[in-house]
Scaffold this active site. Structure first.
Site, mmCIF file in Angstrom:
data_model
loop_
_atom_site.group_PDB
_atom_site.id
_atom_site.type_symbol
_atom_site.label_atom_id
_atom_site.label_comp_id
_atom_site.label_asym_id
_atom_site.label_seq_id
_atom_site.Cartn_x
_atom_site.Cartn_y
_atom_site.Cartn_z
ATOM 1 N N ARG A 36 0.845 -1.205 0.000
ATOM 2 C CA ARG A 36 0.000 0.000 0.000
ATOM 3 C C ARG A 36 0.874 1.246 0.000
ATOM 4 O O ARG A 36 1.767 1.390 0.839
ATOM 5 C CB ARG A 36 -0.907 0.009 1.227
ATOM 6 C CG ARG A 36 -1.694 1.310 1.421
ATOM 7 C CD ARG A 36 -2.556 1.230 2.670
ATOM 8 N NE ARG A 36 -3.235 2.478 2.974
ATOM 9 C CZ ARG A 36 -2.960 3.262 4.013
ATOM 10 N NH1 ARG A 36 -1.988 2.916 4.850
ATOM 11 N NH2 ARG A 36 -3.635 4.372 4.232
ATOM 12 N N ARG A 77 -8.386 19.091 7.900
ATOM 13 C CA ARG A 77 -7.413 19.282 8.978
ATOM 14 C C ARG A 77 -7.472 20.715 9.494
ATOM 15 O O ARG A 77 -7.898 21.621 8.788
ATOM 16 C CB ARG A 77 -5.987 18.996 8.489
ATOM 17 C CG ARG A 77 -5.749 17.555 8.096
ATOM 18 C CD ARG A 77 -4.291 17.312 7.745
ATOM 19 N NE ARG A 77 -4.085 15.957 7.257
ATOM 20 C CZ ARG A 77 -3.927 14.894 8.032
ATOM 21 N NH1 ARG A 77 -3.935 15.035 9.343
ATOM 22 N NH2 ARG A 77 -3.762 13.695 7.515
ATOM 23 N N LYS A 222 -13.181 2.837 0.696
ATOM 24 C CA LYS A 222 -12.875 2.819 2.122
ATOM 25 C C LYS A 222 -14.116 3.271 2.897
ATOM 26 O O LYS A 222 -14.656 4.347 2.644
ATOM 27 C CB LYS A 222 -11.688 3.736 2.415
ATOM 28 C CG LYS A 222 -10.379 3.206 1.837
ATOM 29 C CD LYS A 222 -9.258 4.222 1.943
ATOM 30 C CE LYS A 222 -8.829 4.457 3.360
ATOM 31 N NZ LYS A 222 -7.669 5.408 3.405
ATOM 32 N N THR A 280 -6.551 -0.814 10.104
ATOM 33 C CA THR A 280 -6.327 0.139 11.202
ATOM 34 C C THR A 280 -6.084 -0.522 12.556
ATOM 35 O O THR A 280 -6.917 -1.289 13.041
ATOM 36 C CB THR A 280 -7.470 1.170 11.364
ATOM 37 O OG1 THR A 280 -7.911 1.597 10.083
ATOM 38 C CG2 THR A 280 -6.974 2.380 12.136
#
Length: 476
Positions: A36, A77, A222, A280
């Protein structure tokens, strides 16, 4: 160099700890099936060096490792904060602004321009993976949102923002994502992972770009937002594979619902023969220690038992101190579960359109035959890869060997549970080809005389049509 054999695949995120060719070669030999590339970090030049290293390793060894390009998506962010961070105190008021500045206890800069238009009064804002929580008091719908601190703490620069109650207007593919997508496709990526998918339309947009490029790459959606869960059936239908991205999903939704969602998504993916990755914090403690916690080992084992095609490592292999030991550990857990307690042939509902009725029936029949004859292998001849995805989804306790003349499938199928791929282009007569393939399996010591092989193919072979033939062979 031989590679450890297991059915559940390992996806490893590459970074400074694992981009060295020798280290990466060892990691692949110890169990990595897909590499990945995380486009949230590193430059395109950095990623290109890694891609070339992977391609060199594949050319030098019979590994067939796939490349997964993971796009950052519309990650929101906060901007730069004052040195040492700002201490946000419970009950205090703070403004979030789209005006660029150095943040402090009173005002915080957010990189998302439409933020004041999207949020509403009383909606929750989560900062730094949910460690800090704010509540919206009011917005001027222009450049400033007033908030109250619900759960405070120290806020430092560039932390992520999650908006679990807000319908955000930011597109799923940002300008940066589009640039990285074209780069990944130009350099041979097999899988494209889309972050923060909200609807099937997001997938269609990405697929249009891939098709226009003439690329063989497939799309991974995802799942990390409540909207994705609301639209999960349509998303699974539209995409080629799913990643259960438990980091943001566990922040944006109550964490106690995530284990159940994981099981539900895995089953839905198997029903539709779509690969599914669990991601994760799988062995998070191994970023700094050579041994995992007991809970992490149980997490990996349970993800395997749930029926995932692949389990994924992030910081453990990209920046961790023990990337090779991490792969060894995960491979040990997988092989132990598969050897002792895996639920092979577990139930799935086949949900397919009329157009695939015959190949689907052939695939399910091959599984039935493999189980009842105690076959050693299912040998699949395919040009599109469809039969490999379908047979794998039944999770048989039988080795699945795929023979294809389509070289684009060789690394791509490395993500799919239980599948090993071989290049084979001598598709002549059905009888001759089946005999030839079975002979190759014997030569490679993958099956022995007297063992049973289930062969699937399309007749006539040269037309490369849909699978319509099945044969049971007992090897001489």
């Amino acid at each position: 160099m031989n590679k450890i054999q297991k059915r559940t695949k390992i996806v490893a995120t590459l970074g400074p700890a694992s981009s060295d060719k020798t280290i990466l070669t060892n990691m692949i030999a110890k169990g990595v099936d897909v590499c990945r590339l995380n486009f949230s970090h590193g430059s395109q030049d950095d990623h290109l060096k890694v891609i070339k290293t992977i391609q060199e390793i594949n050319n030098e060894h019979p590994f067939n490792v796939g490349i997964l390009a993971d796009l950052q998506g519309p990650k929101i962010r906060i901007g730069k904060m004052k040195e040492g961070g700002a201490i946000l105190v419970n009950g205090a008021e703070v403004e979030i602004t789209t005006e660029e500045l150095i943040g402090d206890e009173k005002r915080i800069y957010i990189t998302y321009e439409n933020f004041p238009n999207d949020v509403k009064e009383n909606e929750i804002i989560l900062l730094d993976d949910g460690k800090l929580q704010l509540r919206v008091i009011s917005t001027n719908h222009k450049d400033t949102v007033k908030c109250q601190v619900v759960h405070g703490g120290v806020l430092t620069s560039r932390k992520g923002v999650n908006l679990p109650n807000t319908k955000v207007s930011i597109p799923s593919l940002t300008e940066e994502d589009l640039d990285n997508l074209h780069f990944a496709l130009d350099n041979g990526a097999d899988w494209i992972a889309m972050s923060f998918v909200r609807s099937a339309e997001d997938i269609h947009q990405c697929k249009e770009i891939i098709n226009a490029k003439g690329s063989h790459a497939l799309v991974i959606a995802k799942i990390e937002k409540p909207e994705a869960i609301d639209n999960i059936d349509a998303i699974i239908e539209a995409t080629d594979a799913i990643m259960v991205a438990r980091g943001d999903l566990g922040v944006e939704m109550p964490m106690e619902v995530v284990p159940g969602l994981q099981k539900m998504i895995v089953q839905k993916c198997r029903d539709l023969s779509k690969p599914v990755i669990i991601a994760t914090q799988m062995l998070e403690s191994m970023i700094t220690t050579p041994r995992p916690t007991r809970a992490e080992v149980n997490d990996v084992a349970n993800s395997v038992l749930d029926g995932a095609d692949a389990v994924m490592l992030s910081g453990e292999t990209s920046v961790g101190e023990f990337p090779e030991i991490v792969i060894e550990t995960m491979a040990k857990v997988i092989t132990q579960v598969e050897r002792t307690s895996y639920p092979y042939y577990s139930h799935k509902d086949s949900i397919h359109a009329n157009i695939t009725k015959i190949p689907d029936a052939i695939c399910s029949s091959s599984i039935h035959l493999a189980k009842n004859t105690n076959a050693s292998a299912i040998a699949v001849m395919t040009s599109s890869g469809y039969t490999a995805f379908e047979i794998s989804s039944y999770r048989p306790n039988t080795d699945i060997y795929v023979f294809t003349g389509n070289k684009k499938l060789i690394n791509l199928l490395s993500l799919v549970w239980g599948v090993r791929v071989f290049v084979y282009s001598k598709f002549e007569s059905t009888d001759g080809t089946i005999q030839d393939v079975n002979g190759l399996l014997k030569e490679l010591n993958l099956v022995s005389p007297g063992q049973i092989v289930i062969n699937t193919a399309s007749t006539p072979l040269h037309q490369k049509g849909k699978t319509n033939t099945i044969r049971v062979s007992q090897l001489d």
